[in-house]
Design a protein around this motif. Sequence first.
Motif, PDB file in Angstrom:
ATOM      1  N   GLY A 145       3.053  25.490   7.258  1.00  0.00           N
ATOM      2  CA  GLY A 145       1.659  25.079   7.367  1.00  0.00           C
ATOM      3  C   GLY A 145       0.799  26.269   7.078  1.00  0.00           C
ATOM      4  N   ASP A 146      -0.207  26.062   6.261  1.00  0.00           N
ATOM      5  CA  ASP A 146      -1.075  27.151   5.863  1.00  0.00           C
ATOM      6  C   ASP A 146      -1.725  27.792   7.091  1.00  0.00           C
ATOM      7  N   VAL A 147      -2.239  28.989   6.918  1.00  0.00           N
ATOM      8  CA  VAL A 147      -2.934  29.634   8.031  1.00  0.00           C
ATOM      9  C   VAL A 147      -4.043  28.722   8.538  1.00  0.00           C
ATOM     10  N   GLY A 148      -4.118  28.579   9.843  1.00  0.00           N
ATOM     11  CA  GLY A 148      -5.176  27.777  10.436  1.00  0.00           C
ATOM     12  C   GLY A 148      -4.892  26.288  10.482  1.00  0.00           C
ATOM     13  N   GLY A 195      -2.869  24.784  12.389  1.00  0.00           N
ATOM     14  CA  GLY A 195      -2.618  24.337  13.753  1.00  0.00           C
ATOM     15  C   GLY A 195      -1.147  24.186  14.108  1.00  0.00           C
ATOM     16  N   LYS A 196      -0.354  25.170  13.717  1.00  0.00           N
ATOM     17  CA  LYS A 196       1.069  25.108  14.026  1.00  0.00           C
ATOM     18  C   LYS A 196       1.331  25.347  15.511  1.00  0.00           C
ATOM     19  N   THR A 197       0.480  26.194  16.124  1.00  0.00           N
ATOM     20  CA  THR A 197       0.716  26.534  17.520  1.00  0.00           C
ATOM     21  C   THR A 197       0.666  25.295  18.410  1.00  0.00           C
ATOM     22  N   MET A 198      -0.292  24.430  18.138  1.00  0.00           N
ATOM     23  CA  MET A 198      -0.405  23.225  18.952  1.00  0.00           C
ATOM     24  C   MET A 198       0.807  22.317  18.759  1.00  0.00           C
ATOM     25  N   VAL A 199       1.272  22.219  17.531  1.00  0.00           N
ATOM     26  CA  VAL A 199       2.485  21.440  17.271  1.00  0.00           C
ATOM     27  C   VAL A 199       3.652  22.022  18.069  1.00  0.00           C
ATOM     28  N   LEU A 205      -5.868  20.608   6.937  1.00  0.00           N
ATOM     29  CA  LEU A 205      -6.516  21.486   7.911  1.00  0.00           C
ATOM     30  C   LEU A 205      -7.316  20.626   8.887  1.00  0.00           C
ATOM     31  N   PRO A 206      -7.540  21.108  10.118  1.00  0.00           N
ATOM     32  CA  PRO A 206      -8.354  20.351  11.054  1.00  0.00           C
ATOM     33  C   PRO A 206      -9.710  20.005  10.442  1.00  0.00           C
ATOM     34  N   ALA A 207     -10.239  18.858  10.825  1.00  0.00           N
ATOM     35  CA  ALA A 207     -11.491  18.368  10.256  1.00  0.00           C
ATOM     36  C   ALA A 207     -12.617  19.378  10.466  1.00  0.00           C
TER      37      ALA A 207
HETATM   38  P1  ADP Z   1      -1.763  28.514  12.485  1.00  0.00           P
HETATM   39  O1  ADP Z   1      -1.161  27.323  11.853  1.00  0.00           O
HETATM   40  O2  ADP Z   1      -2.303  29.482  11.496  1.00  0.00           O
HETATM   41  O3  ADP Z   1      -0.853  29.161  13.496  1.00  0.00           O
HETATM   42  P2  ADP Z   1      -3.320  27.989  14.787  1.00  0.00           P
HETATM   43  O4  ADP Z   1      -2.299  27.223  15.482  1.00  0.00           O
HETATM   44  O5  ADP Z   1      -3.584  29.377  15.204  1.00  0.00           O
HETATM   45  O6  ADP Z   1      -3.032  27.978  13.230  1.00  0.00           O
HETATM   46  O7  ADP Z   1      -4.668  27.139  14.808  1.00  0.00           O
HETATM   47  C1  ADP Z   1      -5.851  27.661  14.295  1.00  0.00           C
HETATM   48  C2  ADP Z   1      -7.020  27.201  15.108  1.00  0.00           C
HETATM   49  O8  ADP Z   1      -7.236  25.813  14.933  1.00  0.00           O
HETATM   50  C3  ADP Z   1      -6.842  27.392  16.606  1.00  0.00           C
HETATM   51  O9  ADP Z   1      -8.057  27.850  17.134  1.00  0.00           O
HETATM   52  C4  ADP Z   1      -6.509  26.005  17.119  1.00  0.00           C
HETATM   53  O10 ADP Z   1      -6.922  25.828  18.445  1.00  0.00           O
HETATM   54  C5  ADP Z   1      -7.303  25.132  16.167  1.00  0.00           C
HETATM   55  N1  ADP Z   1      -6.765  23.797  15.963  1.00  0.00           N
HETATM   56  C6  ADP Z   1      -5.459  23.446  15.861  1.00  0.00           C
HETATM   57  N2  ADP Z   1      -5.351  22.112  15.650  1.00  0.00           N
HETATM   58  C7  ADP Z   1      -6.600  21.608  15.623  1.00  0.00           C
HETATM   59  C8  ADP Z   1      -7.149  20.294  15.447  1.00  0.00           C
HETATM   60  N3  ADP Z   1      -6.357  19.240  15.247  1.00  0.00           N
HETATM   61  N4  ADP Z   1      -8.476  20.167  15.462  1.00  0.00           N
HETATM   62  C9  ADP Z   1      -9.270  21.241  15.643  1.00  0.00           C
HETATM   63  N5  ADP Z   1      -8.831  22.490  15.823  1.00  0.00           N
HETATM   64  C10 ADP Z   1      -7.516  22.680  15.815  1.00  0.00           C
END
Ligand code: ADP
Length: 697
Positions: free
Chosen positions: A295-298, A300-304, A448-450
């Motif tokens: 997943g590209d930078v930003g 949202g991989k951390t949440m996954v 990418l997130p909306a």
């Molecule tokens: P990466 O994939 O580069 O690791 P991160 O997990 O750091 O990206 O996420 C980047 C930012 O986007 C974080 O601040 C995270 O909280 C936010 N983010 C992740 N998923 C969503 C979403 N579905 N909607 C809005 N913001 C999100």
Amino acid sequence: MTSFFNTKIDYLKGVGERMAQALRSELNIATYGDLLQHYPFRHEDRSQYHKIAEVEEDMPYIQVIGKVRRAELVGEGPKKRLVAVLQDDTGELELVWFQGAKWILDRLKAEVAYVAFGKPTRFGSKYSIAHPEMEVYMPQASEAKPLQPVYATTEKLKRSRIDSKAIARMQKRLLQLAYDKIPETLPLHLIERYQLLPKRDALLHIHFPENYMLLEQARFRLKFEELFYIQLRLLKLKITKMAKSLGLVLGDTKLVHQFYERYLPFELTNAQKRVIREIFEDLRSGRQMNRLLQGDVGSGKTMVAFICMLIAIGSGAQVAMMAPTEILAEQHYRSLEDFVDKLGLNMALLTGSTRKKARRAIDEMLQSGDLHILVGTHALLEEHVQFKNLGLSIVDEQHRFGVAQRAKLWQKNDAYDPHVLVMTATPIPRTLAMTLYGDLDVSVIDELPAGRKPVKTVHRFDKHRLRVFGFLREQIAEGRQIYIVYPLIEESEKLDLKHLQDGYESIRRAFPEAPVSCVHGRMRPADKDYEMQLFVAGQTKIMVATTVIEVGVNVPNASVMVIENADRFGLAQLHQLRGRVGRGADQSYCILMTDYKISKESKIRIQTMERTTDGFEIADMDLKLRGPGDIEGTQQSGILDLLVADLSKDGKLLQEARQAAIEILDKDPDLAAQVHWPILQHIQSLKKETINWSKIS
Ligand code: ADP
Ligand code: MG
């Protein structure tokens, strides 16, 4: 059969003991088989001639026929050289020798037509060939000359008279002996389907092709075979792993639901949801998961990752998450801390700088099972880190870890292999991913997130710096923050630091109203962290840094990334750096600063950055510009020692080879069928001898 190819090279006629020794030590050629696989890296077409007026820039090696008009020694001492002028009926070009000048001068004759062979370089309006090969022109002889192979040798070999021509003679002799003994290594149905040359003809024509078409066919066949066997190997690895690795069944979603309903701060993107489903299917399947999450930078991989952790923890397992740097490990830890507390879970951070006492406490909680999540650096791989029930290992930024380290994380649970999720932000071109991670399943977050606006990227020259500063001032006045990144330019760290500090001073002078932070790799981690935190908290407005900020740092309010000497960065790095901005709702900017004079390749890199923000497009271009060997993290894997195939060009062929391997293994996983006999034979002979095969795992 294979014993013939294992014959020591000493036994080849004309190769003495001393020569054999030199071939072994310089080129790793010990056996007949090794020599045959020492393919020429190009061929010279000695049947074509160019007129001097036709010579152009970027031409490869050429032949011109002409007479030597003037020849003189110029310069003194080590700069002494022989300069001659070659003339045909269309023009003149220069021939230059730096070595053996006098010897050559004595032998060049006027009024004799020579064939000069070499690579032309342009100087102003003139062309010049350095160290051309010179032969007296003989019309009949040249027509009979087909493509000549050119082999890699070394200076040392040349001194023992083993130059490219000598190697060609050995190859010719060996091929005469070997031709009838070369076994077919692919099954007939593949040869027919892909219209491949038989193996023995491919070997013959890769060395001594009669024409370009045969050369191409030979290369195609050998490339296919090379890629096919790599894929077959990876796929077999995957099958064996799946068959024998029972995974913990992790299928409980109550913790996830709790989190989802109460604490999830935003709506997940569709891509995130899809990927979580894919991972969930694996986790509850009872088979061990080995999955790559791209997943590209930003994106949202951390949440996954966190939601997957909750599935594992809710099902009674522990989880580990490994990051390549302390800063990144800490950031993961901090970004999860709040959620973890709310859910009443236990999490710890383990890095190289964790104190002994804290370490012991962590070890105890791990073994008792009270610690649910352990985040850290490769300190996690140390012997003393023992889990009670590790169910899921997550590796962030896999690119920086070797395949061997990934394997170590599997071994942290005696009863089961933990599920493994590998996350990478550096978009790896598909072709490369298939080769590097062919044993993994792949999930991609392609959204990418909306509300994210693509970062606007522009190229500015150094002389426009004042205008750029004016723009930065406006952004700061609007409350935004700014990164200014310096490359590592000089060989010495000291000079780099000076470069950065000069930049820092000039920024402070130019922005007296704005507090400035400065971070570089040589700072103590605590100091680095302190500066970083000032910037994260918004107390400093400008962050002057080297590439230490490249990975992972998240400051949504930062909206401008200025990259100094942008021509010195690789594409992947530029893309990573740009990924630091554009994380909030505001329009973000990336400004690539360079001097007026930059190389052609640098220009392409910068234009690519201006044109697209698509990480995969950028990764593909990067692969094209640099070639696969240079892509970060691929060197130590060893599998890129390809003999003929080129991952930056043969992506399509790689897919076909992979497909062929899949079909064969689907029907006949043990390769027991009669038609697959050549495959089995070949695998066995590879196991005995070679290089590539054993390195892959
Ligand atoms: P990466 O994939 O580069 O690791 P991160 O997990 O750091 O990206 O996420 C980047 C930012 O986007 C974080 O601040 C995270 O909280 C936010 N983010 C992740 N998923 C969503 C979403 N579905 N909607 C809005 N913001 C999100
Ligand atoms: Mg990340």
